[in-house]
Design an enzyme around this catalytic site. Structure first.
Site, PDB file in Angstrom:
ATOM      1  N   CYS A 133     125.171 -47.813  78.316  1.00  0.00           N
ATOM      2  CA  CYS A 133     125.667 -46.597  78.960  1.00  0.00           C
ATOM      3  C   CYS A 133     127.060 -46.271  78.430  1.00  0.00           C
ATOM      4  O   CYS A 133     128.058 -46.831  78.892  1.00  0.00           O
ATOM      5  CB  CYS A 133     125.692 -46.795  80.475  1.00  0.00           C
ATOM      6  SG  CYS A 133     126.332 -45.369  81.367  1.00  0.00           S
ATOM      7  N   CYS A 136     129.531 -44.771  80.895  1.00  0.00           N
ATOM      8  CA  CYS A 136     130.113 -45.766  81.813  1.00  0.00           C
ATOM      9  C   CYS A 136     131.176 -46.606  81.115  1.00  0.00           C
ATOM     10  O   CYS A 136     132.208 -46.915  81.699  1.00  0.00           O
ATOM     11  CB  CYS A 136     129.044 -46.735  82.320  1.00  0.00           C
ATOM     12  SG  CYS A 136     127.545 -45.954  82.878  1.00  0.00           S
ATOM     13  N   ASP A 137     130.905 -47.015  79.888  1.00  0.00           N
ATOM     14  CA  ASP A 137     131.692 -48.109  79.306  1.00  0.00           C
ATOM     15  C   ASP A 137     132.621 -47.726  78.159  1.00  0.00           C
ATOM     16  O   ASP A 137     133.441 -48.546  77.743  1.00  0.00           O
ATOM     17  CB  ASP A 137     130.731 -49.212  78.815  1.00  0.00           C
ATOM     18  CG  ASP A 137     129.981 -49.842  79.981  1.00  0.00           C
ATOM     19  OD1 ASP A 137     130.491 -49.777  81.115  1.00  0.00           O
ATOM     20  OD2 ASP A 137     128.887 -50.388  79.766  1.00  0.00           O
TER      21      ASP A 137
HETATM   22  C1  LIG Z   1     124.323 -52.679  82.145  1.00  0.00           C
HETATM   23  C2  LIG Z   1     124.459 -51.361  82.889  1.00  0.00           C
HETATM   24  C3  LIG Z   1     125.725 -50.906  83.255  1.00  0.00           C
HETATM   25  C4  LIG Z   1     125.854 -49.702  83.957  1.00  0.00           C
HETATM   26  N1  LIG Z   1     127.111 -49.301  84.311  1.00  0.00           N
HETATM   27  C5  LIG Z   1     127.258 -48.183  85.049  1.00  0.00           C
HETATM   28  C6  LIG Z   1     128.556 -47.771  85.482  1.00  0.00           C
HETATM   29  O1  LIG Z   1     129.569 -48.395  85.182  1.00  0.00           O
HETATM   30  N2  LIG Z   1     128.619 -46.633  86.223  1.00  0.00           N
HETATM   31  C7  LIG Z   1     127.512 -45.886  86.559  1.00  0.00           C
HETATM   32  O2  LIG Z   1     127.655 -44.883  87.251  1.00  0.00           O
HETATM   33  N3  LIG Z   1     126.283 -46.245  86.131  1.00  0.00           N
HETATM   34  C8  LIG Z   1     126.132 -47.369  85.390  1.00  0.00           C
HETATM   35  N4  LIG Z   1     124.896 -47.724  84.946  1.00  0.00           N
HETATM   36  C9  LIG Z   1     123.749 -46.862  85.297  1.00  0.00           C
HETATM   37  C10 LIG Z   1     123.357 -47.099  86.759  1.00  0.00           C
HETATM   38  O3  LIG Z   1     123.220 -48.484  86.982  1.00  0.00           O
HETATM   39  C11 LIG Z   1     122.053 -46.379  87.087  1.00  0.00           C
HETATM   40  O4  LIG Z   1     122.201 -44.992  86.827  1.00  0.00           O
HETATM   41  C12 LIG Z   1     121.680 -46.576  88.551  1.00  0.00           C
HETATM   42  O5  LIG Z   1     121.593 -47.950  88.878  1.00  0.00           O
HETATM   43  C13 LIG Z   1     120.346 -45.911  88.885  1.00  0.00           C
HETATM   44  O6  LIG Z   1     120.067 -46.177  90.227  1.00  0.00           O
HETATM   45  P1  LIG Z   1     118.590 -46.127  90.825  1.00  0.00           P
HETATM   46  O7  LIG Z   1     118.741 -46.487  92.255  1.00  0.00           O
HETATM   47  O8  LIG Z   1     117.969 -44.840  90.494  1.00  0.00           O
HETATM   48  O9  LIG Z   1     117.748 -47.225  90.052  1.00  0.00           O
HETATM   49  P2  LIG Z   1     117.978 -48.734  89.655  1.00  0.00           P
HETATM   50  O10 LIG Z   1     119.394 -49.133  89.719  1.00  0.00           O
HETATM   51  O11 LIG Z   1     117.248 -48.895  88.376  1.00  0.00           O
HETATM   52  O12 LIG Z   1     117.225 -49.535  90.823  1.00  0.00           O
HETATM   53  C14 LIG Z   1     115.854 -49.474  90.995  1.00  0.00           C
HETATM   54  C15 LIG Z   1     115.394 -50.664  91.797  1.00  0.00           C
HETATM   55  O13 LIG Z   1     114.023 -50.489  92.160  1.00  0.00           O
HETATM   56  C16 LIG Z   1     113.336 -51.703  91.957  1.00  0.00           C
HETATM   57  N5  LIG Z   1     111.928 -51.445  91.685  1.00  0.00           N
HETATM   58  C17 LIG Z   1     111.345 -50.940  90.564  1.00  0.00           C
HETATM   59  N6  LIG Z   1     109.998 -50.910  90.685  1.00  0.00           N
HETATM   60  C18 LIG Z   1     109.720 -51.386  91.923  1.00  0.00           C
HETATM   61  C19 LIG Z   1     108.509 -51.629  92.638  1.00  0.00           C
HETATM   62  N7  LIG Z   1     107.313 -51.366  92.106  1.00  0.00           N
HETATM   63  N8  LIG Z   1     108.591 -52.154  93.886  1.00  0.00           N
HETATM   64  C20 LIG Z   1     109.795 -52.426  94.461  1.00  0.00           C
HETATM   65  N9  LIG Z   1     110.974 -52.229  93.810  1.00  0.00           N
HETATM   66  C21 LIG Z   1     110.946 -51.723  92.556  1.00  0.00           C
HETATM   67  C22 LIG Z   1     114.035 -52.336  90.744  1.00  0.00           C
HETATM   68  O14 LIG Z   1     113.808 -53.727  90.711  1.00  0.00           O
HETATM   69  C23 LIG Z   1     115.488 -51.993  91.059  1.00  0.00           C
HETATM   70  O15 LIG Z   1     116.061 -52.959  91.889  1.00  0.00           O
HETATM   71  C24 LIG Z   1     124.713 -48.918  84.260  1.00  0.00           C
HETATM   72  C25 LIG Z   1     123.438 -49.362  83.867  1.00  0.00           C
HETATM   73  C26 LIG Z   1     123.312 -50.569  83.193  1.00  0.00           C
HETATM   74  C27 LIG Z   1     121.945 -51.039  82.768  1.00  0.00           C
END
Ligand SMILES: Cc1cc2nc3c(=O)[nH]c(=O)nc-3n(C[C@H](O)[C@H](O)[C@H](O)COP(=O)(O)OP(=O)(O)OC[C@H]3O[C@@H](n4cnc5c(N)ncnc54)[C@H](O)[C@@H]3O)c2cc1C
Length: 319
Positions: A133, A136-137
């Site tokens: 990202c 982000c970084d």
């Molecule tokens: C290494 C890294 C660093 C990042 N740093 C930043 C940052 O500094 N700032 C920022 O704003 N964004 C950052 N991001 C991006 C940010 O993390 C994502 O945009 C955000 O987490 C998305 O949130 P979400 O809730 O949509 O999904 P996710 O965070 O992807 O969470 C989805 C969850 O649903 C669960 N899940 C999936 N399928 C199922 C299922 N079938 N049953 C039950 N549970 C399930 C997964 O296990 C997971 O826990 C970063 C991403 C990464 C990979």
């Protein structure tokens, strides 16, 4: 069989924010948080762009507090994966292993995964030089040398974002031309003093000193020539995979498997108006990175989770 008003599937920022709002609306949401709860921020270290933390916050700490906050208001968390759903009739059915749950509304917040390169050293240095990202970084890499991998719009946009901070960027692409739009290509190729493009090449190894990345090894696919680029960062921009496999045939997905709502597809949705986060199935809502192929930020995911919870609440009131 357990029956509840709202089931939330997934536990990243979108899921926890949806759970907080649904819980405060007295809907007693059941969160099927997945076996790897907390989502993508569990993989990272310092998060500096989540509003409210002037000194930044560690990703896992932020997710732990979000979970506790939702629990405090009555959200019930179960660390179970959902294997399948049946949205063909009300109440909506969600299945986790042997257990079946029924809900009047379901909120899909399953997020997405960045596609990794799968090379030695990559997973050891996530959050310590390896990033998925750039938005982000990038500021962590001020005056550093970095490598970017990819050839689509995301890679080119990430490279352009990084030019504002870094000393030099090597952009690695396995083909001899980019897939990115012509205008973006022209912009990146115009940055000759900062960006070198290594065509027909791939990253084969990431090396570090235990604490941080120190070099990235790149191989030319045509000539076989290998070079070790001294670099402190590796930005991987080869795509994302929304976690929606188990939803196929149940809600409308786009060609890249993102869940369709009228937020990401404002034109041409024929389903219920007035519920921007509703999917093709009445009562099923979605938010966060499983919908969002554009912003992919923790705060936007949390915002969409909140929207989905508010839409679900309004929809349930109308039942
Ligand atoms: C290494 C890294 C660093 C990042 N740093 C930043 C940052 O500094 N700032 C920022 O704003 N964004 C950052 N991001 C991006 C940010 O993390 C994502 O945009 C955000 O987490 C998305 O949130 P979400 O809730 O949509 O999904 P996710 O965070 O992807 O969470 C989805 C969850 O649903 C669960 N899940 C999936 N399928 C199922 C299922 N079938 N049953 C039950 N549970 C399930 C997964 O296990 C997971 O826990 C970063 C991403 C990464 C990979």
């Amino acid at each position: 069989m357990e029956t509840v008003e709202v089931i939330i599937i997934g536990s990243g920022p979108a899921g926890y924010a949806a759970a907080l709002y649904a819980a405060r609306a007295q809907l007693k949401p059941l969160v099927l948080a997945g076996e790897k709860g907390g989502g993508q921020l569990m993989l990272t270290t310092q998060v500096e762009n989540y509003p409210g933390f002037k000194d930044g916050v560690m990703g896992p700490d932020l997710m732990a507090v979000m979970r506790q906050q939702a629990e405090k208001f009555g959200a019930v968390m179960k660390d179970q994966n959902v294997d399948k759903v049946d949205f063909s009739r009300q109440p909506l059915t969600v299945v986790s292993g042997e257990i079946e749950y029924q809900g009047e509304a379901v909120i899909l917040t399953t997020g997405a995964e960045s596609i990794p390169l799968g090379v030695p050293g990559e997973s050891d240095y996530i959050g310590r030089g390896v990033s998925y990202c750039a938005v982000c970084d990038a500021p962590f890499f001020k005056d550093k040398r970095v490598v970017v991998v990819g050839g689509g719009d995301a890679a080119v946009e990430d490279t352009l974002a990084l030019t504002k901070f870094t000393a030099k960027i090597s952009l690695i692409h396995r083909r001899d031309q980019f897939r990115a739009s012509k205008i973006m290509q022209a912009r990146v190729l115009g940055q000759k003093d900062k960006v070198e493009v290594l065509w027909e090449s791939q990253v084969v190894k990431v090396t570090g000193d235990e604490k941080h990345v120190t070099s990235v090894t790149v191989k030319n696919i045509k000539t076989g020539q290998v070079q070790e680029i001294p670099a402190q960062g590796l930005f991987v921009a080869i795509g994302h995979r929304p976690a929606t496999e188990f939803l196929k045939g149940q809600v409308a997905l786009d060609e890249k498997d993102y869940v369709k709502t009228s937020i990401n597809y404002p034109e041409g949705q024929s389903w219920l108006k007035g519920y921007p986060t509703m999917t093709s199935v009445p009562g099923v809502f979605a938010g966060g990175d499983n919908v969002d192929f554009r912003y992919r930020q923790a705060v936007t995911a949390a915002g969409m989770g909140v929207m989905a919870a508010l839409d679900a609440e309004k929809w349930l009131e109308g039942l």
